[in-house]
Write an enzyme that holds these catalytic residues in place. Structure first.
Site, mmCIF file in Angstrom:
data_model
loop_
_atom_site.group_PDB
_atom_site.id
_atom_site.type_symbol
_atom_site.label_atom_id
_atom_site.label_comp_id
_atom_site.label_asym_id
_atom_site.label_seq_id
_atom_site.Cartn_x
_atom_site.Cartn_y
_atom_site.Cartn_z
ATOM 1 N N SER A 111 76.196 -64.720 33.061
ATOM 2 C CA SER A 111 76.688 -63.992 33.434
ATOM 3 C C SER A 111 78.221 -64.584 34.194
ATOM 4 C CB SER A 111 76.132 -63.970 34.813
ATOM 5 O OG SER A 111 76.626 -62.951 36.062
ATOM 6 N N HIS A 136 75.962 -60.708 30.153
ATOM 7 C CA HIS A 136 75.580 -58.979 30.815
ATOM 8 C C HIS A 136 76.110 -58.084 31.673
ATOM 9 C CE1 HIS A 136 72.959 -61.141 34.441
ATOM 10 N NE2 HIS A 136 74.618 -60.837 34.297
#
Length: 207
Positions: A111, A136
């Site tokens: 992330s 993501h």
């Protein structure tokens, strides 16, 4: 990456920090291990990315720039991600300061951790061989009145678009491909991270 700061979730604690004792002309001097490594221009970014941690990382980078603006800084990352605004404060500092920031993934960079890994100086972004990277789209979880939810939904879409632009810039991939690949969690091995353009090389041993 989380859009909101859920501070109670981000409270990593280190039960024991090793101390290093050095001999000087004035006698012995002790440092905690991270302060000693800071003298070698090494910064650790570990655990959840949140405001307090981001302030410490940014402050260390600014200190090292003031000490020597020409010498590289080494940022070791082992992070599951965290708050976007906190991560962006680290990102902006990395881009702002004069020294190149070499990023090294050990363990995981997921992330926001992956985003910061990719934001290192070109040619100096490194994965250790058994590390993993995950990219993501930003996560949201706002509650409230319908109008407020709509406002925050619009804002998180803007943030998503901006993050995709920056990822495209640092990886050299088309923004449409970044948007598609970050729709869901995408895990990459060290080799795959190199192929994707998130990092430049894998280090197994020091040169």
């Amino acid at each position: 990456m989380s859009y909101s700061d859920k501070r109670d979730q981000y409270a990593p604690h280190m039960a024991l920090v090793p101390m290093v004792v050095e001999q000087t002309t004035r006698g012995e001097r002790s440092y905690d291990i991270y302060s000693r490594l800071l003298k070698e221009r090494i910064i650790f970014l570990t655990g959840q990315v949140e405001d307090h941690m981001a302030n410490l990382v940014a402050a260390q980078m600014l200190f090292l720039e003031a000490e020597n603006p020409e010498k590289d800084i080494f940022l070791y990352i082992n992070s599951p991600g965290g708050v976007i605004t906190a991560g962006m404060s680290i990102y902006d500092t990395m881009q702002f300061i004069k020294p190149d920031v070499s990023t090294i993934c050990m363990g995981q960079a997921c992330s926001m951790g992956a985003f910061l890994l990719t934001a290192g100086a070109k040619g100096k972004r490194i994965c250790l061989p058994n590390s993993r990277v995950m990219i993501h789209q930003p996560l949201g979880g706002f509650q409230g009145q319908a109008t407020d939810i709509e406002i925050h939904a619009q804002e998180i879409l803007k943030v998503k678009s901006r993050m995709n632009e920056l990822m495209a810039k640092h990886t050299g991939r088309p923004i449409e491909e970044i948007a598609k690949d970050t729709e869901r969690d995408r895990f990459l091995s060290a080799d795959e991270a190199v192929e994707y353009g998130l990092v430049d090389k894998i280090f197994t041993h020091r040169d």
